[in-house]
Design an enzyme around this catalytic site. Structure first.
Site, short mmCIF file in Angstrom:
data_model
loop_
_atom_site.label_atom_id
_atom_site.label_comp_id
_atom_site.label_asym_id
_atom_site.label_seq_id
_atom_site.Cartn_x
_atom_site.Cartn_y
_atom_site.Cartn_z
N CYS A 269 0.67 -1.12 -0.09
CA CYS A 269 0.07 -0.17 0.04
C CYS A 269 0.93 1.30 0.07
CB CYS A 269 -0.91 0.14 1.29
SG CYS A 269 -2.22 -1.15 1.36
N ASP A 270 0.27 2.37 -0.78
CA ASP A 270 1.12 3.79 -0.59
C ASP A 270 0.20 4.63 -0.65
OD1 ASP A 270 4.06 5.01 -0.42
OD2 ASP A 270 2.49 5.94 -1.93
N SER A 271 0.22 5.79 0.24
CA SER A 271 -0.74 6.92 0.27
C SER A 271 -0.18 8.09 -0.13
CB SER A 271 -1.27 7.12 1.61
OG SER A 271 -1.97 5.82 2.03
N GLY B 272 -2.96 3.55 -3.04
CA GLY B 272 -2.79 2.33 -4.04
C GLY B 272 -2.71 1.13 -3.15
#
Length: 224
Positions: free
Chosen positions: A94-96, A131
């Protein structure tokens, strides 16, 4: 309450985020944590903010999955399945990032940058994109998607900004804010999935798992 499944699917979280780990734990999932160590700077290949988040999520998951295949997955691991024997292993990356005024904003890194961001953001809104990329360590099958949540920031004072930046919290989080920590009082409201702002959208993750023929209860391995 005790989770009703035996945790047949092992979930590996390719992230060092304590907020993501806490969110999964609250949902009945105790993942292994293996930090990918990939570069999280703005990616020039991405055409927009949501795309940037997904590219980095993919990089994290792919790096950890490659390590599992090589057999060096013990490096950086914490958590675990509590002795359960999993039938398959899924890696979640995950990436924000925050989309604000047409810019892609990740972690500010410095107090000066965090201060400048809050001076711009206060009283306004931005869109937090996270994501999500899931890969099966056994088959290599993948599922991916991005969750987007609009965030309205409070019209905080200069003094509140200075005090918040001094805590150090906004320096290491996407967009320089949290909703589940000290910054919670500085967020007026969100439109969309609250969990997404914390770092992982549980409804989106459930849908991605379905694409890989995995049901959500198969991940439950934690007692409440």
């Amino acid at each position: 309450m005790t989770a009703s499944s035996s945790g047949k699917v092992r979930l590996v979280l390719a992230s060092a985020s304590p907020a993501r780990l806490a969110t999964l734990r609250a949902a009945g999932i105790e993942p292994d944590v293996i930090v990918s160590g990939v570069d999280e700077t703005v990616d020039t290949e991405a055409t927009d903010t949501a795309g940037h988040a997904l590219v980095l999520a993919c990089r994290k998951a792919e790096a950890v999955a490659a390590g599992l295949v090589r057999g060096d997955a013990d490096a950086g691991r914490s958590g675990g399945q509590g002795g359960l024997v999993a039938t398959s292993t899924l890696v979640l990356g995950c990436d924000s990032v925050l989309e604000f005024d047409g810019e892609t904003l990740g972690k500010p890194g410095t107090a000066a940058e965090a201060r400048l961001r809050w001076l711009r953001m206060r009283g306004r809104s931005g869109v937090l994109h996270t994501g999500h990329y899931v890969i099966s360590a056994e088959s290599g099958r993948t599922a991916q998607g991005t969750a987007s949540t609009t965030v309205w920031f409070a019209d905080v004072t200069d003094e509140e900004i200075e005090a918040y930046v001094a805590t150090g919290e906004p320096l290491a989080v996407a967009g320089a804010f949290t909703v589940d920590g000290l910054g919670g009082a500085f967020v007026e409201r969100v439109e969309g999935d609250h969990h997404n702002v914390v770092g992982v959208s549980l409804p989106l993750l459930r849908r991605l798992l379905r694409r890989l023929d995995v049901t959500w209860p198969e991940l439950w391995n934690r007692s409440h």
